[in-house]
Design an enzyme around this catalytic site. Structure first.
Site, PDB file in Angstrom:
ATOM      1  N   GLY A 136      46.446  37.331  43.856  1.00  0.00           N
ATOM      2  CA  GLY A 136      46.026  36.255  42.960  1.00  0.00           C
ATOM      3  C   GLY A 136      47.212  35.824  42.115  1.00  0.00           C
ATOM      4  O   GLY A 136      47.921  34.874  42.456  1.00  0.00           O
ATOM      5  N   THR A 163      38.698  26.048  44.559  1.00  0.00           N
ATOM      6  CA  THR A 163      37.857  25.006  43.966  1.00  0.00           C
ATOM      7  C   THR A 163      37.639  23.879  44.976  1.00  0.00           C
ATOM      8  O   THR A 163      38.599  23.368  45.546  1.00  0.00           O
ATOM      9  CB  THR A 163      38.503  24.475  42.673  1.00  0.00           C
ATOM     10  OG1 THR A 163      38.558  25.549  41.744  1.00  0.00           O
ATOM     11  CG2 THR A 163      37.708  23.310  42.081  1.00  0.00           C
ATOM     12  N   GLU A 246      48.230  21.310  37.546  1.00  0.00           N
ATOM     13  CA  GLU A 246      46.994  22.092  37.414  1.00  0.00           C
ATOM     14  C   GLU A 246      46.877  22.644  35.989  1.00  0.00           C
ATOM     15  O   GLU A 246      45.807  22.655  35.387  1.00  0.00           O
ATOM     16  CB  GLU A 246      47.036  23.249  38.420  1.00  0.00           C
ATOM     17  CG  GLU A 246      45.880  24.206  38.283  1.00  0.00           C
ATOM     18  CD  GLU A 246      45.044  24.305  39.540  1.00  0.00           C
ATOM     19  OE1 GLU A 246      45.304  23.573  40.513  1.00  0.00           O
ATOM     20  OE2 GLU A 246      44.141  25.138  39.529  1.00  0.00           O
ATOM     21  N   ARG A 272      20.323  18.735  10.732  1.00  0.00           N
ATOM     22  CA  ARG A 272      19.611  19.974  10.452  1.00  0.00           C
ATOM     23  C   ARG A 272      19.620  20.268   8.949  1.00  0.00           C
ATOM     24  O   ARG A 272      20.684  20.295   8.324  1.00  0.00           O
ATOM     25  CB  ARG A 272      20.299  21.126  11.218  1.00  0.00           C
ATOM     26  CG  ARG A 272      19.715  22.494  10.962  1.00  0.00           C
ATOM     27  CD  ARG A 272      18.354  22.659  11.614  1.00  0.00           C
ATOM     28  NE  ARG A 272      17.871  24.024  11.481  1.00  0.00           N
ATOM     29  CZ  ARG A 272      16.649  24.403  11.778  1.00  0.00           C
ATOM     30  NH1 ARG A 272      15.767  23.509  12.240  1.00  0.00           N
ATOM     31  NH2 ARG A 272      16.282  25.649  11.648  1.00  0.00           N
ATOM     32  N   GLY A 368      43.882  28.801  37.359  1.00  0.00           N
ATOM     33  CA  GLY A 368      45.160  28.108  37.148  1.00  0.00           C
ATOM     34  C   GLY A 368      46.209  28.963  36.472  1.00  0.00           C
ATOM     35  O   GLY A 368      47.216  28.446  35.986  1.00  0.00           O
TER      36      GLY A 368
HETATM   37  C1  LIG Z   1      36.895  28.899  38.407  1.00  0.00           C
HETATM   38  C2  LIG Z   1      38.088  29.282  39.199  1.00  0.00           C
HETATM   39  C3  LIG Z   1      38.670  28.340  40.017  1.00  0.00           C
HETATM   40  C4  LIG Z   1      39.767  28.685  40.799  1.00  0.00           C
HETATM   41  N1  LIG Z   1      40.300  27.737  41.641  1.00  0.00           N
HETATM   42  C5  LIG Z   1      41.335  28.085  42.444  1.00  0.00           C
HETATM   43  C6  LIG Z   1      41.870  27.132  43.380  1.00  0.00           C
HETATM   44  O1  LIG Z   1      41.413  25.977  43.465  1.00  0.00           O
HETATM   45  N2  LIG Z   1      42.888  27.526  44.175  1.00  0.00           N
HETATM   46  C7  LIG Z   1      43.431  28.773  44.121  1.00  0.00           C
HETATM   47  O2  LIG Z   1      44.358  29.052  44.872  1.00  0.00           O
HETATM   48  N3  LIG Z   1      42.937  29.700  43.257  1.00  0.00           N
HETATM   49  C8  LIG Z   1      41.907  29.382  42.419  1.00  0.00           C
HETATM   50  N4  LIG Z   1      41.398  30.305  41.527  1.00  0.00           N
HETATM   51  C9  LIG Z   1      41.952  31.640  41.508  1.00  0.00           C
HETATM   52  C10 LIG Z   1      42.801  31.894  40.279  1.00  0.00           C
HETATM   53  O3  LIG Z   1      43.982  31.148  40.342  1.00  0.00           O
HETATM   54  C11 LIG Z   1      43.023  33.407  40.197  1.00  0.00           C
HETATM   55  O4  LIG Z   1      41.763  33.995  39.896  1.00  0.00           O
HETATM   56  C12 LIG Z   1      44.036  33.766  39.138  1.00  0.00           C
HETATM   57  O5  LIG Z   1      45.321  33.316  39.503  1.00  0.00           O
HETATM   58  C13 LIG Z   1      44.088  35.279  38.925  1.00  0.00           C
HETATM   59  O6  LIG Z   1      44.168  35.973  40.136  1.00  0.00           O
HETATM   60  P1  LIG Z   1      43.148  37.194  40.415  1.00  0.00           P
HETATM   61  O7  LIG Z   1      41.788  36.728  40.121  1.00  0.00           O
HETATM   62  O8  LIG Z   1      43.441  37.705  41.758  1.00  0.00           O
HETATM   63  O9  LIG Z   1      43.512  38.273  39.315  1.00  0.00           O
HETATM   64  P2  LIG Z   1      44.729  39.327  39.386  1.00  0.00           P
HETATM   65  O10 LIG Z   1      45.978  38.631  39.738  1.00  0.00           O
HETATM   66  O11 LIG Z   1      44.313  40.478  40.213  1.00  0.00           O
HETATM   67  O12 LIG Z   1      44.813  39.763  37.862  1.00  0.00           O
HETATM   68  C14 LIG Z   1      43.988  40.767  37.277  1.00  0.00           C
HETATM   69  C15 LIG Z   1      44.508  41.044  35.870  1.00  0.00           C
HETATM   70  O13 LIG Z   1      45.861  41.526  35.933  1.00  0.00           O
HETATM   71  C16 LIG Z   1      46.698  40.731  35.122  1.00  0.00           C
HETATM   72  N5  LIG Z   1      48.019  40.597  35.734  1.00  0.00           N
HETATM   73  C17 LIG Z   1      48.311  40.379  37.043  1.00  0.00           C
HETATM   74  N6  LIG Z   1      49.644  40.272  37.214  1.00  0.00           N
HETATM   75  C18 LIG Z   1      50.193  40.409  35.984  1.00  0.00           C
HETATM   76  C19 LIG Z   1      51.523  40.370  35.496  1.00  0.00           C
HETATM   77  N7  LIG Z   1      52.560  40.167  36.296  1.00  0.00           N
HETATM   78  N8  LIG Z   1      51.721  40.517  34.161  1.00  0.00           N
HETATM   79  C20 LIG Z   1      50.678  40.726  33.324  1.00  0.00           C
HETATM   80  N9  LIG Z   1      49.386  40.763  33.731  1.00  0.00           N
HETATM   81  C21 LIG Z   1      49.157  40.595  35.042  1.00  0.00           C
HETATM   82  C22 LIG Z   1      46.015  39.383  35.058  1.00  0.00           C
HETATM   83  O14 LIG Z   1      46.419  38.652  33.916  1.00  0.00           O
HETATM   84  C23 LIG Z   1      44.560  39.802  34.987  1.00  0.00           C
HETATM   85  O15 LIG Z   1      44.242  40.140  33.665  1.00  0.00           O
HETATM   86  C24 LIG Z   1      40.311  29.980  40.727  1.00  0.00           C
HETATM   87  C25 LIG Z   1      39.738  30.912  39.869  1.00  0.00           C
HETATM   88  C26 LIG Z   1      38.644  30.580  39.103  1.00  0.00           C
HETATM   89  C27 LIG Z   1      38.049  31.608  38.191  1.00  0.00           C
END
Ligand SMILES: Cc1cc2nc3c(=O)[nH]c(=O)nc-3n(C[C@H](O)[C@H](O)[C@H](O)COP(=O)(O)OP(=O)(O)OC[C@H]3O[C@@H](n4cnc5c(N)ncnc54)[C@H](O)[C@@H]3O)c2cc1C
Length: 391
Positions: A136, A163, A246, A272, A368
């Site tokens: 992610g 999305t 984005e 209110r 994002g």
């Molecule tokens: C509503 C919604 C719409 C979305 N739309 C899209 C889309 O259109 N296209 C797309 O590609 N993705 C999309 N996403 C995915 C989104 O970009 C990812 O959820 C986001 O980048 C985080 O990745 P992850 O969920 O895998 O969390 P992880 O990367 O696993 O992170 C988990 C935790 O670890 C922390 N962490 C990870 N790496 C580090 C670091 N280097 N330093 C400090 N902390 C860190 C994070 O901050 C977080 O708290 C969407 C997500 C949501 C919720």
């Protein structure tokens, strides 16, 4: 109450007025869309086309409006303010934001000619696909692969949380090219729904951003013309530049949703009465209104500033837009919560606008780019060095 410090051009005022009409038309359906977690996307896109809100930054030669990041930001803010729902922003996202931006930043003229007109006209909607089940935040580790076989690219892999999936039509997808490891191997391709070997799945049901689907993409020996390569190996920094749209989108959405929640709180505070007087005559509530407005205005400056840094009007500067997104999500969560307090028990009723805006803006803190990752980006720009994120 409107911010008075910004001298908008006639075109910007017109875009804002159109975005308000768009949001107002869909506002009565916002609670139903939120509850059902389903929206009439095609109808909403068509309405945005009729109002001249599609393809805002796509050049006029391809049927777009030829406008810049600031007009996009104003449109997203105003549509979200009026509808009080993430969904208003998402419709504008589908024809202007990250997907079209990656196509535009590519120098693949054939892709410009094929895809930009259909997106600008609203005939096709565009998603952006980076995230994978195992990667992610660590976008540079993505595994979805693309290799050249004759005049075709063969794609294998999986994306999630995308999305617009499975509803959207065109998927701008980050891939690892030719097995080249690390950041260097990452490029982007454009893939159309219906291509053999490409299937789409339903995503999770989120607490916010409801109505908008966030599904999965599966590629199994999916063959696309080699001419669908938008950016090749070594283009990660360029891709990230387009991705800054984005971040601007999410900052603008948070700004609009916070303003929408504020508008509700102000109206409610006049109507209110408790202890025989309007609640806004209690100094605690009186001051909440002042605090909320101050918070919203601070983010408005940051967001507009970030939009105005956009090179050629299209791709905002990474530092400014990261600061804007980070602060916007934080501010909007706090402002929506304050608005919920002003509404008392009504503020906690599921589907009432401040509660819906609250859930939407929390989601915006992760989508994002998470809070932590944005801080990494900001500090890296300020200190001129990146943290070693790999052990
Ligand atoms: C509503 C919604 C719409 C979305 N739309 C899209 C889309 O259109 N296209 C797309 O590609 N993705 C999309 N996403 C995915 C989104 O970009 C990812 O959820 C986001 O980048 C985080 O990745 P992850 O969920 O895998 O969390 P992880 O990367 O696993 O992170 C988990 C935790 O670890 C922390 N962490 C990870 N790496 C580090 C670091 N280097 N330093 C400090 N902390 C860190 C994070 O901050 C977080 O708290 C969407 C997500 C949501 C919720």
């Amino acid at each position: 109450m409107d911010s008075s410090a910004f001298d908008l051009t006639p075109v910007q005022q017109d875009i804002r007025a159109r975005a308000r009409l768009f949001g107002e038309k869909w506002a009565p359906r916002a609670a139903e869309i939120d509850r059902a977690d389903s929206a009439p996307i095609a109808e909403m896109v068509q309405h945005s086309v009729e109002l001249g809100l599609a393809g805002l930054t796509i050049p006029t030669q391809y049927g777009g409006r030829g406008l810049t990041a600031i007009e996009f930001s104003l449109a997203v803010e105003e549509a979200c303010r009026a509808m009080k729902s993430w969904m208003a922003g998402d419709i504008l996202f589908a024809t202007t934001c990250t997907g079209p931006s990656v196509i535009m930043i590519s120098d693949n003229k054939a892709a410009h000619e094929r895809y930009l007109p259909m997106i600008a006209s609203g005939e096709k909607t565009a998603a952006i696909a980076l995230s994978e089940p195992k990667h992610g935040s660590a976008v540079t580790d993505i595994e979805t692969s693309a290799y050249l076989d004759g005049d075709e690219l063969v794609i294998n892999g999986e994306k999630r949380f995308i999305t617009g999936a499975p509803d959207y039509d065109v998927y701008v997808t980050f891939v690892r090219l030719n097995g080249t490891p690390g950041m260097k191997g990452i490029g982007a391709v454009v893939i159309e729904k219906g291509t053999p070997g490409f299937t789409l799945g339903e995503g999770p049901e989120y607490m916010g951003s409801r109505g908008s689907s966030h599904g999965e993409l599966y590629f199994k020996d999916c063959r696309i013309p080699a001419s669908n390569l938008l950016l090749g190996e070594g283009s990660f920094p360029t891709l990230m530049q387009a991705f800054n749209m984005e971040r601007l989108y999410i900052a603008s959405m948070c700004l609009g949703l916070a303003q929408g929640a504020f508008d509700e709180a102000v109206a409610y505070s006049h109507e209110r009465e408790q202890f025989g007087q309007p609640i806004n005559e209690f100094q605690a509530v009186y001051h909440l209104i002042a605090e909320m407005w101050t918070q919203i205005e601070s983010v408005r400056y940051l967001t507009y500033k970030a939009a105005l840094t956009a090179a050629n009007g299209k791709f905002p500067n990474a530092l400014d837009v990261s600061v804007a997104k980070l602060h916007a999500a934080d501010m909007a969560r706090d402002v929506c919560w304050k608005a919920m307090q002003v509404l008392g028990g009504n503020g906690l009723v599921t589907g009432f606008p401040p509660e819906r805006c609250f859930r939407d803006v929390i989601v915006s803190s992760i989508a994002g780019g998470t809070i932590q990752v944005l801080k990494n980006t900001i500090a890296a720009q300020l200190l001129g060095k990146r943290l070693n994120q790999r052990r």
